[in-house]
Write a protein that holds these residues in place. Structure first.
Motif, PDB file in Angstrom:
ATOM      1  N   UNK A   1      53.360   4.949  41.360  1.00 42.83           N
ATOM      2  CA  UNK A   1      54.727   5.358  41.669  1.00 42.83           C
ATOM      3  C   UNK A   1      54.775   6.789  42.193  1.00 42.83           C
ATOM      4  N   UNK A   2      53.985   7.675  41.600  1.00 46.25           N
ATOM      5  CA  UNK A   2      53.999   9.069  42.047  1.00 46.25           C
ATOM      6  C   UNK A   2      53.407   9.238  43.435  1.00 46.25           C
ATOM      7  N   UNK A   3      52.478   8.373  43.799  1.00 44.42           N
ATOM      8  CA  UNK A   3      51.902   8.460  45.145  1.00 44.42           C
ATOM      9  C   UNK A   3      52.941   8.139  46.214  1.00 44.42           C
ATOM     10  N   UNK A   4      54.038   7.482  45.809  1.00 44.92           N
ATOM     11  CA  UNK A   4      55.120   7.142  46.736  1.00 44.92           C
ATOM     12  C   UNK A   4      56.286   8.120  46.616  1.00 44.92           C
ATOM     13  N   UNK A   5      56.701   8.406  45.390  1.00 43.72           N
ATOM     14  CA  UNK A   5      57.825   9.309  45.176  1.00 43.72           C
ATOM     15  C   UNK A   5      57.442  10.767  45.442  1.00 43.72           C
TER      16      UNK A   5
ATOM     17  N   UNK B   1      48.909  10.857  52.221  1.00 41.37           N
ATOM     18  CA  UNK B   1      47.895   9.935  51.702  1.00 41.37           C
ATOM     19  C   UNK B   1      48.610   8.846  50.916  1.00 41.37           C
ATOM     20  N   UNK B   2      48.459   7.610  51.343  1.00 40.81           N
ATOM     21  CA  UNK B   2      49.119   6.484  50.690  1.00 40.81           C
ATOM     22  C   UNK B   2      48.258   5.932  49.549  1.00 40.81           C
ATOM     23  N   UNK B   3      48.843   5.151  48.652  1.00 40.92           N
ATOM     24  CA  UNK B   3      48.035   4.486  47.616  1.00 40.92           C
ATOM     25  C   UNK B   3      47.175   3.391  48.242  1.00 40.92           C
ATOM     26  N   UNK B   4      45.991   3.177  47.705  1.00 40.82           N
ATOM     27  CA  UNK B   4      45.144   2.085  48.179  1.00 40.82           C
ATOM     28  C   UNK B   4      45.756   0.737  47.769  1.00 40.82           C
ATOM     29  N   UNK B   5      45.449  -0.270  48.536  1.00 39.98           N
ATOM     30  CA  UNK B   5      45.966  -1.609  48.257  1.00 39.98           C
ATOM     31  C   UNK B   5      45.511  -2.091  46.870  1.00 39.98           C
TER      32      UNK B   5
ATOM     33  N   UNK C   1      55.262  -3.675  48.007  1.00 39.05           N
ATOM     34  CA  UNK C   1      54.539  -4.765  48.677  1.00 39.05           C
ATOM     35  C   UNK C   1      53.129  -4.266  48.986  1.00 39.05           C
ATOM     36  N   UNK C   2      52.153  -4.784  48.283  1.00 42.22           N
ATOM     37  CA  UNK C   2      50.788  -4.240  48.362  1.00 42.22           C
ATOM     38  C   UNK C   2      50.157  -4.397  49.749  1.00 42.22           C
ATOM     39  N   UNK C   3      50.623  -5.362  50.524  1.00 46.90           N
ATOM     40  CA  UNK C   3      50.050  -5.559  51.861  1.00 46.90           C
ATOM     41  C   UNK C   3      50.373  -4.400  52.795  1.00 46.90           C
ATOM     42  N   UNK C   4      51.346  -3.561  52.421  1.00 45.50           N
ATOM     43  CA  UNK C   4      51.718  -2.405  53.240  1.00 45.50           C
ATOM     44  C   UNK C   4      50.659  -1.300  53.187  1.00 45.50           C
ATOM     45  N   UNK C   5      49.871  -1.308  52.127  1.00 49.41           N
ATOM     46  CA  UNK C   5      49.009  -0.161  51.871  1.00 49.41           C
ATOM     47  C   UNK C   5      47.609  -0.373  52.432  1.00 49.41           C
ATOM     48  N   UNK C   6      46.911   0.725  52.721  1.00 48.33           N
ATOM     49  CA  UNK C   6      45.588   0.626  53.356  1.00 48.33           C
ATOM     50  C   UNK C   6      44.518   0.063  52.417  1.00 48.33           C
ATOM     51  N   UNK C   7      43.516  -0.556  53.034  1.00 46.72           N
ATOM     52  CA  UNK C   7      42.359  -1.046  52.278  1.00 46.72           C
ATOM     53  C   UNK C   7      41.586   0.145  51.720  1.00 46.72           C
TER      54      UNK C   7
END
Length: 293
Positions: free
Chosen positions: A93-97, A109-113, A139-145
């Motif tokens: 959550x913190x990686x987004x907020x 930097x986004x959270x990993x999938x 939606x986990x598919x949004x995030x990078x591998x």
């Protein structure tokens, strides 16, 4: 478990729903990176306290452009963290907020999938029990591998204590094996007993605030309490953010709730799942209606 509950309820607030629908599409970098600035994570942002970094990007990955908006929306997710459904919930959550902000990096930097998928596996069933689907913002598919630059799930032996930690059970929710006479005796120590279904759960100053559905039924009340009092007033579970209530883990179930009127607040002292058609509960219900403490 109820500590929210959110849930969640926790996630029921209109502001939280707006956050789900108002986020930027994560692929549109020109929107995400426009005017992005590093800001210190406020000490009042409990969701992201004790993180390994102190500066966040604004706007964040959910499209929040002001710190006030970030603080308001982030607070809605605290109950899910306190549920301890996964050790990485706060991290995701913190990686987004409050995405980490480094001067040497122009991109957030986004959270990993895999981080998202792990939290989803642990927390989605809990949210579903309270009637909330896994939100689009997660939606986990949004995030990078994991092969790309992203925030990975935690790993290693330091996670074992957190995973094994047993959170405190709320006093009102502790299982007590009681027969009919013992339950009726317990009732005489309280000011009211209700058969309720939960309409809404939220948190205020660390306490759990429970709004019953209007069809809730009064089984017993002390003189001085009116039906209007019991139907219009919220029920409170003291320090609900700091304990769990597995007994109340389904917003669709019915419950026998006993409590006391403390300074105008109806405080819950006992919660039991109402067993529909159960002979013991039928007898208890009859006994309580005739009760003279």
């Amino acid at each position: 478990s109820l500590q929210g509950l959110v849930m969640l309820w926790i996630l029921a607030s209109a502001t939280c729903v707006e956050a789900f629908h108002g986020m930027y599409p994560l692929g549109q970098q020109e929107l995400l990176y426009k005017k992005s600035k590093c800001k210190a994570i406020p000490a009042s942002m409990q969701l992201c306290s004790h993180m390994e970094y102190s500066a966040m990007r604004l706007p964040n990955l959910l499209g929040h452009e002001t710190m006030d908006e970030v603080l308001q929306q982030a607070a809605s997710w605290l109950p899910l963290v306190h549920k301890q459904c996964h050790p990485d919930t706060r991290k995701l959550l913190c990686s987004l907020f409050a995405p980490v902000c480094l001067d040497e990096l122009d991109e957030p930097i986004e959270p990993c999938r895999s981080l998202c998928e792990g939290v989803k596996k642990g927390c989605a069933p809990l949210m579903s029990a309270f009637g909330f689907p896994w939100p689009d913002m997660l939606d986990c598919s949004r995030f990078p591998a994991d092969t790309e630059l992203c925030i990975p799930p935690a790993s290693g032996p330091h996670l074992v204590p957190a995973a094994r930690e047993v959170p405190k059970v709320c006093d009102a929710c502790k299982e007590k094996v009681e027969n009919e006479n013992e339950i009726v005796h317990s009732l005489c120590k309280n000011d009211f007993a209700l058969k309720i279904r939960v309409k809404e759960i939220s948190y205020m100053n660390g306490d759990t605030r429970i709004i019953p559905e209007s069809k809730s039924r009064t089984i017993y009340k002390l003189k001085g309490l009116t039906e209007r009092d019991l139907r219009k007033t919220a029920l409170w579970l003291r320090d609900g953010l700091q304990c769990t209530c597995d007994e109340m883990n389904n917003i669709n179930a019915a419950y026998l709730v006993m409590g006391q009127n403390l300074d105008g607040h109806l405080v819950i002292t006992s919660v039991k799942r109402w067993q529909r058609g159960h002979r013991e509960f039928k007898r208890i219900s009859r006994s309580m209606r005739k009760l003279q403490c």
